[in-house]
Write an enzyme that holds these catalytic residues in place. Structure first.
Site, short mmCIF file in Angstrom:
data_model
loop_
_atom_site.label_atom_id
_atom_site.label_comp_id
_atom_site.label_asym_id
_atom_site.label_seq_id
_atom_site.Cartn_x
_atom_site.Cartn_y
_atom_site.Cartn_z
N THR A 1 0.87 -1.18 0.00
CA THR A 1 0.00 0.00 0.00
C THR A 1 0.91 1.22 0.00
OG1 THR A 1 -1.74 -1.14 1.16
CG2 THR A 1 -1.60 1.21 1.59
N ARG B 1 -15.10 -6.56 0.91
CA ARG B 1 -14.27 -6.28 2.10
C ARG B 1 -13.83 -4.81 2.08
NH1 ARG B 1 -8.38 -5.24 2.73
NH2 ARG B 1 -7.95 -5.65 4.91
N SER C 1 -11.15 -2.05 3.25
CA SER C 1 -9.78 -1.86 3.74
C SER C 1 -9.74 -0.74 4.77
CB SER C 1 -8.90 -1.50 2.54
OG SER C 1 -7.77 -0.78 2.96
N ASP C 2 -8.71 -0.71 5.59
CA ASP C 2 -8.55 0.39 6.55
C ASP C 2 -8.15 1.70 5.87
OD1 ASP C 2 -5.92 -1.02 6.04
OD2 ASP C 2 -5.22 0.81 7.01
N THR D 1 -0.13 1.17 6.95
CA THR D 1 -0.18 0.02 6.06
C THR D 1 -0.17 -1.23 6.93
OG1 THR D 1 0.90 -1.11 4.23
CG2 THR D 1 2.35 0.01 5.78
N VAL E 1 -2.26 -5.13 7.91
CA VAL E 1 -3.54 -5.86 7.82
C VAL E 1 -4.67 -4.92 8.26
CG1 VAL E 1 -4.86 -7.81 8.69
CG2 VAL E 1 -2.42 -8.07 8.19
N GLY E 2 -5.54 -4.61 7.30
CA GLY E 2 -6.59 -3.62 7.53
C GLY E 2 -7.43 -3.92 8.77
N1 ASP Z 1 -3.95 -2.01 4.68
C1 ASP Z 1 -4.28 -2.61 3.42
C2 ASP Z 1 -5.53 -3.40 3.57
O1 ASP Z 1 -5.69 -4.14 4.51
C3 ASP Z 1 -3.20 -3.52 2.89
C4 ASP Z 1 -1.78 -3.05 3.06
O2 ASP Z 1 -1.53 -2.02 3.66
O3 ASP Z 1 -0.87 -3.76 2.57
O4 ASP Z 1 -6.35 -3.34 2.68
#
Ligand code: ASP
Length: 281
Positions: free
Chosen positions: A155, A183, A185-186, A204, A206-207
């Protein structure tokens, strides 16, 4: 005084070759420098959007061109921008077939309805003159077909402080790859991207972890309430640890301090203040 920090997400496990590392270091340095130059006669808000659009255009990252493919074979992207001065947040969630989601997010800043999803986001983009554009690259299709799942693809994000002391943050993502369509994302939430007059943060990782921990908003609020940037990160990442969260974040405060931290190696980032670069190693 003007400062800039950008990130390109995490290193993918499958991508940890020396060539990719060097390519990412070079690309981030180049984009940090271009963004800092731009910042000399643009606002922090204009700069974060410009900087993230450059990152979106680089296939090395999982945002814009080069975004990952979802479980149904479709690319859906999310991006958000926040103006620390006006405290306005805008974003697009799961938008398809536009070259630069961040530019659509920026356009939404002047609207009353500022976060749009799916077809509504795409219709708005079309109405505003954003052309149809496929962000798929052959490498991502190959990974999709091989069902290589990777949460560490990259990201992108940027936080800037301009000469007049204003802060802005922007983040853009192709998501985590192979996710269930729908889904969220954060990246286009206040957990992944937040700014006010005291601090700006882009995340960045895991969302789901970033949202559970409200990472960006928490760091910014802690700095607003008097924590140093370092302490705000320390406390927020301690809390992230309790849920075994996977995240990285970049930040700048109103005094010009720059900070970054990740819960697992290695977040890919670069900062530049006109004289010195700091680049991930
Ligand atoms: N944060 C992003 C998501 O979960 C993915 C990432 O940052 O690599 O969609």
């Amino acid at each position: 005084m003007s400062k800039i920090i950008i990130h390109g997400g995490f290193f993918s496990e499958s991508d940890q070759s020396r060539e990719v590392k060097i390519a990412k270091q070079e690309s981030l340095k180049k984009i940090a420098k271009l963004s800092w130059d731009f910042l000399q006669n643009h606002t922090a808000l204009e700069t974060v959007s410009y900087s993230v659009s450059l990152l979106e255009n680089d296939e090395l990252y999982n945002a814009g061109t080069g975004s990952q493919i979802q479980s149904d074979g479709v690319i859906r992207m999310s991006a958000a921008i926040m103006d620390g001065e006006s405290q306005k947040f805008s974003g697009v969630i799961n938008i398809e077939n536009v070259k630069n989601p961040i530019l659509v997010a920026q356009k939404l800043l002047s609207e009353e309805d500022r976060v749009l999803g799916d077809i509504g986001a795409k219709n708005y983009a079309t109405e505003k003159g954003f052309k149809d554009y496929s962000t798929e690259i052959p490498q991502r299709r190959k990974e999709y077909l091989a069902k290589v799942e990777s949460l560490r693809k990259g990201t992108v994000g940027c936080v800037a402080l301009d000469k007049s002391g204003k802060i802005a943050a922007a983040t853009s993502t192709g998501g985590k790859g192979f996710e269930i369509p729908g889904r969220i994302s954060d990246s286009a939430t206040v957990a992944g991207n937040f700014a006010n007059e005291f601090c700006g943060v882009s995340c960045t990782g895991v969302g789901e972890d970033i949202v559970s921990n409200a990472t960006a908003a928490k760091i910014v609020i802690r700095v607003s309430d008097g924590f140093s940037l370092e302490k705000a990160f320390e406390k927020t990442f301690e809390e992230l640890k309790k849920i075994d969260g996977f995240a990285g974040a970049i930040a700048i405060d109103s005094k010009g301090n720059i900070f970054h931290q990740d819960s697992y190696p290695t977040m890919v980032f670069a900062s530049f203040d006109g004289e010195n670069f700091e680049v991930f190693d």
